[in-house]
Write a protein that holds these residues in place. Sequence first.
Motif, short mmCIF file in Angstrom:
data_model
loop_
_atom_site.label_atom_id
_atom_site.label_comp_id
_atom_site.label_asym_id
_atom_site.label_seq_id
_atom_site.Cartn_x
_atom_site.Cartn_y
_atom_site.Cartn_z
N ALA A 40 0.84 -1.19 0.00
CA ALA A 40 0.00 0.00 0.00
C ALA A 40 0.88 1.24 0.00
CB ALA A 40 -0.90 -0.02 1.22
N SER A 63 -5.28 -11.25 7.52
CA SER A 63 -6.10 -10.16 7.00
C SER A 63 -6.91 -10.57 5.77
CB SER A 63 -5.22 -8.95 6.67
OG SER A 63 -4.27 -9.29 5.68
N LYS A 87 -12.19 -4.94 0.63
CA LYS A 87 -12.32 -3.82 1.55
C LYS A 87 -11.40 -2.69 1.10
CE LYS A 87 -12.81 -7.11 5.38
NZ LYS A 87 -12.25 -7.54 6.70
N GLU A 89 -9.15 -1.27 2.68
CA GLU A 89 -7.80 -1.55 3.17
C GLU A 89 -7.05 -2.59 2.33
OE1 GLU A 89 -10.65 -1.60 4.93
OE2 GLU A 89 -10.62 -3.19 6.47
N ASP A 90 -7.72 -3.21 1.37
CA ASP A 90 -7.05 -4.10 0.43
C ASP A 90 -6.39 -3.33 -0.72
OD1 ASP A 90 -9.81 -6.33 0.84
OD2 ASP A 90 -7.80 -6.56 1.72
#
Length: 124
Positions: A40, A63, A87, A89-90
Amino acid sequence: QVQLVESGGGLVQAGGSLRLSCVASGRTFSNSAMAWFRQAPGKGREFVATINYIGESTYYSDSVKGRFTISRNNTINALYLQMNSLKPEDTATYYCAARDNKWLATRLADFASWGQGTQVTVSS
């Protein structure tokens, strides 16, 4: 070494699905354990999932466990990552990686060959 090219990334809404592919060239694919990692923005590269050389054994990060599935097809030198229930956050660049041996691993240093990555963006 194995040359790796990822594809299948894109923009998807939260709760959606994507399937990443990684095509390998080189004669060692069927003898190589494989993995997916992701990075990320502003963060380090992290382990996502790994699969052994014949696809009978897999392991996932906490996760993504239960949402992502790693698989491979040795007849066409391909690795896959099916991602469901995505999500925000992926969101990351996803990389496939190949080992020089047959067995599962989760550390970056365990993998000798890397692809260039494919971007996955999950909107909320």
